[in-house]
Design an enzyme around this catalytic site. Structure first.
Site, PDB file in Angstrom:
ATOM      1  N   CYS A 115     -19.367  -9.972 -25.742  1.00 15.24           N
ATOM      2  CA  CYS A 115     -18.367  -9.164 -25.196  1.00 15.24           C
ATOM      3  C   CYS A 115     -18.017  -8.778 -24.923  1.00 15.24           C
ATOM      4  O   CYS A 115     -17.051  -9.592 -24.099  1.00 15.24           O
ATOM      5  CB  CYS A 115     -19.814  -8.257 -24.501  1.00 15.24           C
ATOM      6  SG  CYS A 115     -21.883  -8.312 -24.763  1.00 15.24           S
TER       7      CYS A 115
ATOM      8  N   ARG B 152     -12.813  -9.654 -30.248  1.00 14.85           N
ATOM      9  CA  ARG B 152     -13.588 -10.530 -30.081  1.00 14.85           C
ATOM     10  C   ARG B 152     -14.561 -10.519 -30.708  1.00 14.85           C
ATOM     11  O   ARG B 152     -15.972 -11.222 -30.764  1.00 14.85           O
ATOM     12  CB  ARG B 152     -13.962 -11.018 -28.459  1.00 14.85           C
ATOM     13  CG  ARG B 152     -12.567 -11.017 -27.296  1.00 14.85           C
ATOM     14  CD  ARG B 152     -13.089 -10.188 -25.936  1.00 14.85           C
ATOM     15  NE  ARG B 152     -14.543 -11.216 -25.378  1.00 14.85           N
ATOM     16  CZ  ARG B 152     -13.903 -11.851 -24.311  1.00 14.85           C
ATOM     17  NH1 ARG B 152     -12.775 -12.687 -24.029  1.00 14.85           N
ATOM     18  NH2 ARG B 152     -15.225 -12.052 -24.440  1.00 14.85           N
TER      19      ARG B 152
ATOM     20  N   TRP C  11     -21.782  -6.705 -27.705  1.00 13.68           N
ATOM     21  CA  TRP C  11     -22.170  -7.202 -28.893  1.00 13.68           C
ATOM     22  C   TRP C  11     -23.301  -7.673 -29.332  1.00 13.68           C
ATOM     23  O   TRP C  11     -24.094  -8.628 -28.149  1.00 13.68           O
ATOM     24  CB  TRP C  11     -21.533  -9.280 -28.986  1.00 13.68           C
ATOM     25  CG  TRP C  11     -21.866  -9.879 -30.012  1.00 13.68           C
ATOM     26  CD1 TRP C  11     -21.378 -10.302 -31.467  1.00 13.68           C
ATOM     27  CD2 TRP C  11     -22.430 -10.743 -30.153  1.00 13.68           C
ATOM     28  NE1 TRP C  11     -21.483 -10.968 -32.540  1.00 13.68           N
ATOM     29  CE2 TRP C  11     -22.512 -11.233 -31.848  1.00 13.68           C
ATOM     30  CE3 TRP C  11     -23.872 -11.684 -29.261  1.00 13.68           C
ATOM     31  CZ2 TRP C  11     -23.449 -12.622 -32.158  1.00 13.68           C
ATOM     32  CZ3 TRP C  11     -24.019 -12.720 -29.562  1.00 13.68           C
ATOM     33  CH2 TRP C  11     -24.641 -13.184 -31.125  1.00 13.68           C
TER      34      TRP C  11
ATOM     35  N   ASN D 237     -20.763  -9.038 -19.020  1.00 13.40           N
ATOM     36  CA  ASN D 237     -21.084  -9.639 -20.581  1.00 13.40           C
ATOM     37  C   ASN D 237     -22.128 -10.478 -19.626  1.00 13.40           C
ATOM     38  O   ASN D 237     -22.206 -11.403 -18.797  1.00 13.40           O
ATOM     39  CB  ASN D 237     -19.893 -10.312 -20.612  1.00 13.40           C
ATOM     40  CG  ASN D 237     -18.848  -8.860 -21.083  1.00 13.40           C
ATOM     41  OD1 ASN D 237     -18.957  -8.035 -21.607  1.00 13.40           O
ATOM     42  ND2 ASN D 237     -18.276 -10.097 -20.864  1.00 13.40           N
ATOM     43  N   GLY D 238     -23.078 -11.057 -21.108  1.00 13.83           N
ATOM     44  CA  GLY D 238     -24.177 -12.428 -20.406  1.00 13.83           C
ATOM     45  C   GLY D 238     -25.128 -12.535 -21.159  1.00 13.83           C
ATOM     46  O   GLY D 238     -25.320 -11.523 -22.198  1.00 13.83           O
TER      47      GLY D 238
ATOM     48  N   GLU E  46     -16.217 -28.337 -43.546  1.00 13.67           N
ATOM     49  CA  GLU E  46     -15.063 -26.375 -42.581  1.00 13.67           C
ATOM     50  C   GLU E  46     -15.150 -25.381 -43.698  1.00 13.67           C
ATOM     51  O   GLU E  46     -14.840 -24.132 -42.895  1.00 13.67           O
ATOM     52  CB  GLU E  46     -14.164 -27.358 -42.538  1.00 13.67           C
ATOM     53  CG  GLU E  46     -13.078 -25.667 -42.004  1.00 13.67           C
ATOM     54  CD  GLU E  46     -13.793 -24.798 -40.403  1.00 13.67           C
ATOM     55  OE1 GLU E  46     -14.992 -25.791 -39.856  1.00 13.67           O
ATOM     56  OE2 GLU E  46     -13.244 -24.070 -40.504  1.00 13.67           O
TER      57      GLU E  46
ATOM     58  N   LYS F  35     -16.676 -21.473 -43.636  1.00 15.18           N
ATOM     59  CA  LYS F  35     -15.303 -19.958 -43.252  1.00 15.18           C
ATOM     60  C   LYS F  35     -16.755 -19.559 -44.832  1.00 15.18           C
ATOM     61  O   LYS F  35     -16.516 -18.491 -44.711  1.00 15.18           O
ATOM     62  CB  LYS F  35     -14.663 -21.113 -44.221  1.00 15.18           C
ATOM     63  CG  LYS F  35     -13.521 -20.265 -43.544  1.00 15.18           C
ATOM     64  CD  LYS F  35     -12.921 -20.077 -42.186  1.00 15.18           C
ATOM     65  CE  LYS F  35     -13.561 -21.379 -41.321  1.00 15.18           C
ATOM     66  NZ  LYS F  35     -13.368 -21.016 -40.249  1.00 15.18           N
TER      67      LYS F  35
ATOM     68  N   GLU G 277     -18.897 -17.374 -43.157  1.00 11.94           N
ATOM     69  CA  GLU G 277     -19.136 -17.095 -42.736  1.00 11.94           C
ATOM     70  C   GLU G 277     -19.115 -15.937 -42.927  1.00 11.94           C
ATOM     71  O   GLU G 277     -18.682 -14.350 -42.702  1.00 11.94           O
ATOM     72  CB  GLU G 277     -17.652 -17.725 -41.585  1.00 11.94           C
ATOM     73  CG  GLU G 277     -18.025 -16.753 -40.360  1.00 11.94           C
ATOM     74  CD  GLU G 277     -16.471 -17.606 -38.910  1.00 11.94           C
ATOM     75  OE1 GLU G 277     -16.032 -18.748 -40.067  1.00 11.94           O
ATOM     76  OE2 GLU G 277     -16.643 -17.592 -38.350  1.00 11.94           O
TER      77      GLU G 277
ATOM     78  N   HIS H 267     -29.898 -37.081 -53.650  1.00 10.77           N
ATOM     79  CA  HIS H 267     -31.491 -37.415 -52.490  1.00 10.77           C
ATOM     80  C   HIS H 267     -32.304 -36.244 -52.578  1.00 10.77           C
ATOM     81  O   HIS H 267     -32.793 -36.307 -51.371  1.00 10.77           O
ATOM     82  CB  HIS H 267     -31.385 -38.323 -51.183  1.00 10.77           C
ATOM     83  CG  HIS H 267     -30.120 -39.203 -51.973  1.00 10.77           C
ATOM     84  ND1 HIS H 267     -31.191 -40.665 -52.464  1.00 10.77           N
ATOM     85  CD2 HIS H 267     -29.277 -40.121 -51.696  1.00 10.77           C
ATOM     86  CE1 HIS H 267     -30.487 -41.274 -52.621  1.00 10.77           C
ATOM     87  NE2 HIS H 267     -28.936 -40.742 -52.134  1.00 10.77           N
TER      88      HIS H 267
ATOM     89  N   LYS I 241     -15.893 -13.785 -31.696  1.00  8.25           N
ATOM     90  CA  LYS I 241     -14.448 -14.356 -31.709  1.00  8.25           C
ATOM     91  C   LYS I 241     -15.267 -15.608 -30.725  1.00  8.25           C
ATOM     92  O   LYS I 241     -14.602 -16.962 -31.096  1.00  8.25           O
ATOM     93  CB  LYS I 241     -13.486 -13.479 -31.499  1.00  8.25           C
ATOM     94  CG  LYS I 241     -12.241 -14.570 -31.648  1.00  8.25           C
ATOM     95  CD  LYS I 241     -11.629 -15.793 -33.291  1.00  8.25           C
ATOM     96  CE  LYS I 241     -10.125 -16.743 -32.837  1.00  8.25           C
ATOM     97  NZ  LYS I 241     -10.721 -16.990 -34.622  1.00  8.25           N
TER      98      LYS I 241
END
Ligand code: AGP
Length: 589
Positions: free
Chosen positions: A2, A27, A71, A95-96, A463, A467, A470, A486, A584
């Site tokens: 947010c 963001r 968000w 926000n939060g 990584e 990516k 995502e 395994h 973000k």
């Protein structure tokens, strides 16, 4: 996540708010809205989707307003749940997360108050309206409301009785105030409001701010006035440009060489001596981080152990914050974060501080909360990263962390290999990595994809997999090559693309076993390597990278993996810059 913008001044508020929200778009959000006060009445425009959808709000009259990009956490992303929320004469953005929202909502409902949304945030409007009704003072009302909240918040509040006033409160979610000529702006992030001629003040947790036209006053948790100094920041925060690239992600991948160059710590750096002293004393390292930053931490652990012989442990910050860690004597906690605002990383660093342990922050954004909390700070110098999927910031973190490992080695009379050649090698790697575009058809629509490697190659595989999932929304897993047999091998069949990262020569034969194992099950194998090796014809396609120091190889081997994720995302019709459900800067738990 947010974003908040607010304006009080002589200009029309709406265009300023829309411009600020556009600057916060990177963001990540799923709905947006603004409210402007005019002649004692709020005009509110909210829309699901992008800030562009608020264009009609541009002509709203009024010189006081607040805006928000949301968000979704509590309640679906829709117009009803978008901010600002108005209750009676109070209008808020938040926000939060209000963790005790259900209980507080029930309290309000007992008073006969009706709610218009499913959000946790709306309860703040109700609490403030109730207290304002009792006290008749907005600052005191916001303060009283905050005493009831549990969780995290950055709040901006307007009251329809007060034509120029915004009251702000902050707890574990960033908020800043910028003052200009006869105007004040508030925001969750500096780029939303910084401009030449404006002074920027950072509000701390527990503090309140009261804005009236060109005047701002700050108060501590007990509402005693506090004086603050403005922070130095880049006033030239124009809307980020793609610079000829189709997406920010492509632009930011192309900036990896500069990120590596600028983020390495050299002897002429201001904090070199201080860091040297810190690392001289350090006998144990915890690295705390999330997501991509966690993966850079995994790479760094290997370097600290190999070059400096310092034991290092890498922890997900979201786990570490609830642990009761044992800190050996002379421990150092390194908190790694691109944004410096990640709630879990901040909490992990706070835990370490509370235990009396020194915290060194590795951060890309100046003035971020983590930099103020830490004892020492290394700024990676990747430049602004806009795409939600981290790319150049990963390599920037590696350059800073590898430099710290080299410094720690030096402090022990040991020598680590030089990082100097990496930027040029990264340029070569970018060029050869274009070849992975041809791999795309094997990945689009795959049921699952594996990225495997050993040692530093395993870190790169993790990584690469993050990516990939995502931005392509396809299931993928990063796995240690030696562990496949395994259990995970059961998932591999002719429809499974497997990306093998192989730069670690001393483990080549071992890693190649994994190539044989998966190709025997019909999998299509794609090889990322920096030497020619005998794969027995089991590889569908490969990319040959320039050679580099083994411990530093993730800085290069991740490049074709970032490119692969990007091209597959495009082939899937996804926007790689704004992946669904992601933000973000993850400022909530
Ligand atoms: C990476 O592509 C992600 N967007 C995400 O994992 C990110 O790295 C994580 O949320 C941590 O963010 P930070 O570096 O800003 O703390």
């Amino acid at each position: 996540m947010c974003g908040i913008v607010g304006y009080s001044g002589k200009a029309d508020a709406a265009p300023v708010l829309l411009e600020g929200l556009a600057r916060l778009e990177y963001r990540g959000y799923d709905s947006a809205g603004i409210a402007v006060l005019n002649c004692g009445a709020f005009s509110v425009v909210k829309r699901k989707g992008r800030v562009d959808a608020l264009a009609e709000a541009r002509s709203l009259p009024g010189h006081l307003g607040i805006g928000h990009t949301r968000w979704a956490t509590h309640g679906a992303p829709c117009e009803r749940n978008a901010h600002p929320h108005v209750y009676r004469n109070i209008c808020i953005v938040h926000n939060g997360i209000v963790e005790n929202a259900r209980a507080l909502r029930a309290e309000c409902e007992v008073r006969g108050e009706a709610f218009a949304s499913e959000t946790d945030s709306e309860v703040i409007a109700h609490l403030v309206a109730f207290s304002y009704g009792q006290r008749g003072d907005l600052l005191a009302a916001v303060h009283a409301a905050c005493q009831k909240l549990r969780g995290s918040w950055a709040i901006a509040v307007m009251c329809s009785d007060l034509p120029a006033r915004i009251v702000c409160a902050r707890m574990r979610s960033p908020l800043i105030v910028a003052t200009g000529k006869e105007e004040c702006l508030i925001a969750s992030d500096v780029p939303a409001v910084a401009a030449p001629g404006r002074l920027v003040y950072v509000q701390e947790d527990g503090e309140y701010a009261q804005v009236d036209g060109g005047h701002v006053a700050f108060y501590d948790a007990a509402l005693r006035p506090v004086s603050k100094r403005p922070v130095a920041c880049d006033p030239h925060t124009d809307l980020p440009q793609k610079g000829g690239f189709t997406h920010f992600m492509a632009k930011e991948m192309s900036e990896v060489p500069q990120a590596l160059l600028h983020s390495a710590i050299g002897e002429d750096d201001r904090q070199y001596l201080q860091l040297f002293k810190v690392l001289c004393q350090t006998q144990y390292i915890y690295i705390v981080a999330c997501g991509t930053a966690y993966h850079s931490g995994l790479c760094a652990k290997l370097a600290f152990e190999e070059f400096a012989r310092i034991p290092a442990e890498v922890c997900f910050a979201s786990e570490f914050r609830y642990r009761t860690p044992i800190f050996p004597k002379n421990s150092l906690v390194i908190a790694v974060s691109q944004s410096g605002e990640t709630a879990d990383t901040l909490a992990a660093a706070s835990l370490a501080k509370a235990c009396g342990i020194r915290v060194l922050a590795v951060v890309n954004v100046p003035h971020a909360s983590l930099t103020r909390l830490a004892d020492h700070c290394v700024y990676t110098d990747a430049g602004r990263e806009v795409a939600v999927a981290a790319t150049k910031s990963f390599q920037a973190q590696l350059a800073s962390l590898y430099s710290l490992a080299a410094l720690a080695a030096k402090a022990r009379g040991r020598q680590a290999p030089s990082l100097a050649g990496l930027p040029a090698l990264a340029r070569e790697t970018l060029a050869v990595s274009q070849a992975v575009r041809a791999w795309t058809p094997y990945f689009v629509g795959a049921r699952s994809v594996f990225f495997v490697g050993r040692g530093a190659d395993y870190c790169a595989a993790l990584e690469g997999s993050l990516k990939f999932k995502e931005i392509t929304y396809l299931p993928s897993e990063g796995y240690p090559a030696g562990e496949l047999k395994h259990g995970t091998l059961a998932l591999v069949d002719a429809s499974t693309p497997v990306v093998v990262v192989l730069t670690c020569r001393r483990l080549a034969e071992k890693t190649l076993n994994a190539v044989h194992e998966v190709s025997a099950r019909g999998a299509n194998v794609f090889l990322v390597t920096n030497f020619s090796c005998d794969t027995g014809g089991n590889v569908r396609a490969g990319v040959l990278l320039p050679r580099c120091e083994e411990a530093y190889s993730p800085a290069l081997s991740v490049i074709p993996l970032q490119a692969l994720a990007y091209y597959v995302a495009l082939a899937c019709g996804n926007d790689p810059d704004k992946p669904r459900n992601l933000a973000k800067s993850v400022t909530v738990e």
